[in-house]
Design a protein around this motif. Structure first.
Motif, mmCIF file in Angstrom:
data_model
loop_
_atom_site.group_PDB
_atom_site.id
_atom_site.type_symbol
_atom_site.label_atom_id
_atom_site.label_comp_id
_atom_site.label_asym_id
_atom_site.label_seq_id
_atom_site.Cartn_x
_atom_site.Cartn_y
_atom_site.Cartn_z
ATOM 1 N N PHE A 42 0.796 -1.222 0.000
ATOM 2 C CA PHE A 42 0.000 0.000 0.000
ATOM 3 C C PHE A 42 0.830 1.274 0.000
ATOM 4 C CE2 PHE A 42 -2.497 -3.265 2.271
ATOM 5 C CZ PHE A 42 -3.510 -3.413 1.343
ATOM 6 N N GLY A 43 2.141 1.171 0.167
ATOM 7 C CA GLY A 43 2.989 2.349 0.182
ATOM 8 C C GLY A 43 3.044 2.990 1.552
ATOM 9 N N LEU A 44 3.774 4.095 1.636
ATOM 10 C CA LEU A 44 3.998 4.742 2.929
ATOM 11 C C LEU A 44 3.175 6.008 3.139
ATOM 12 C CD1 LEU A 44 7.870 4.320 3.113
ATOM 13 C CD2 LEU A 44 6.123 2.970 4.267
ATOM 14 N N LYS A 45 2.392 6.406 2.146
ATOM 15 C CA LYS A 45 1.652 7.660 2.266
ATOM 16 C C LYS A 45 0.648 7.613 3.417
ATOM 17 C CE LYS A 45 -0.907 11.078 -0.313
ATOM 18 N NZ LYS A 45 -1.494 11.457 -1.588
ATOM 19 N N TYR A 46 -0.159 6.579 3.491
ATOM 20 C CA TYR A 46 -1.141 6.412 4.571
ATOM 21 C C TYR A 46 -0.797 5.193 5.424
ATOM 22 C CZ TYR A 46 -3.776 9.671 1.728
ATOM 23 O OH TYR A 46 -4.160 10.757 1.012
ATOM 24 N N TYR A 47 0.473 4.980 5.641
ATOM 25 C CA TYR A 47 0.946 3.769 6.307
ATOM 26 C C TYR A 47 0.357 3.607 7.705
ATOM 27 C CZ TYR A 47 3.949 0.398 8.525
ATOM 28 O OH TYR A 47 4.405 -0.673 9.216
ATOM 29 N N GLY A 48 0.314 4.675 8.488
ATOM 30 C CA GLY A 48 -0.207 4.603 9.857
ATOM 31 C C GLY A 48 -1.651 4.120 9.891
ATOM 32 N N LEU A 49 -2.468 4.661 9.036
ATOM 33 C CA LEU A 49 -3.874 4.262 8.968
ATOM 34 C C LEU A 49 -4.017 2.807 8.521
ATOM 35 C CD1 LEU A 49 -6.907 5.009 9.034
ATOM 36 C CD2 LEU A 49 -6.641 5.679 6.641
ATOM 37 N N ILE A 50 -3.303 2.443 7.480
ATOM 38 C CA ILE A 50 -3.403 1.080 6.951
ATOM 39 C C ILE A 50 -2.891 0.066 7.966
ATOM 40 C CG2 ILE A 50 -2.512 -0.468 5.158
ATOM 41 C CD1 ILE A 50 -2.609 2.023 3.292
ATOM 42 N N TYR A 51 -1.778 0.381 8.618
ATOM 43 C CA TYR A 51 -1.222 -0.537 9.614
ATOM 44 C C TYR A 51 -2.203 -0.728 10.770
ATOM 45 C CZ TYR A 51 1.790 -2.444 13.207
ATOM 46 O OH TYR A 51 2.315 -3.223 14.191
ATOM 47 N N ASN A 52 -2.819 0.346 11.234
ATOM 48 C CA ASN A 52 -3.776 0.227 12.333
ATOM 49 C C ASN A 52 -5.020 -0.563 11.930
ATOM 50 O OD1 ASN A 52 -2.384 1.486 14.439
ATOM 51 N ND2 ASN A 52 -2.875 3.498 13.601
#
Length: 133
Positions: A42-52
């Motif tokens: 998914f890339g690093l742009k929205y990484y925090g949201l995706i990881y959570n």
């Protein structure tokens, strides 16, 4: 992980230790691969949201399987005591819970295989771009 839950459901001597070890190792591996998988797919742009969102399975699964399912099935297997409570002693108390969890793990395994098939091109492009550098 499904094998670990089947071992727990069989309730043979020593299967509690081996089954718990297998399930624990699988949970640890699953947590360890979530981080690179989320960033690569998914890339690093929205990484925090995706990881959570990906990590949300831990509390949600604990609530659904341990809180609701195990509690309901335990109450179905338990016998009522004189004091108004329920009690259950023996391997049969949680056997169905472990079998259902093993089934959920098998479904998850096939979904992981499907994900790996669908993302084969992504990983091929990643390896090609690393080789070009």
């Amino acid at each position: 992980m499904g094998v670990g839950y089947i071992l727990l459901a069989m309730a043979m001597p020593g299967s509690l230790y081996i089954g718990s070890l297998i399930v624990g190792i699988c949970y640890g591996v699953r947590l360890a691969i979530t981080v690179p998988t989320a960033s690569e797919l998914f890339g690093l742009k929205y990484y925090g949201l995706i990881y959570n969102i990906l990590i949300l399975n831990l509390p949600l699964g604990s609530f659904l399987f341990s809180g609701l399912l195990a509690g309901i099935l335990y109450d179905m297997e338990a016998t009522t005591t004189a004091g108004g409570g329920n009690t259950c002693v023996g391997a049969h108390c949680y056997r169905l819970v472990f079998i259902i969890m093993a089934g959920a793990c098998v479904v998850g395994f096939f979904l992981d295989v499907l994900l790996s098939i669908r993302t084969k091109d992504v990983y091929k492009r990643i390896s090609i771009s690393k080789n070009l550098r």
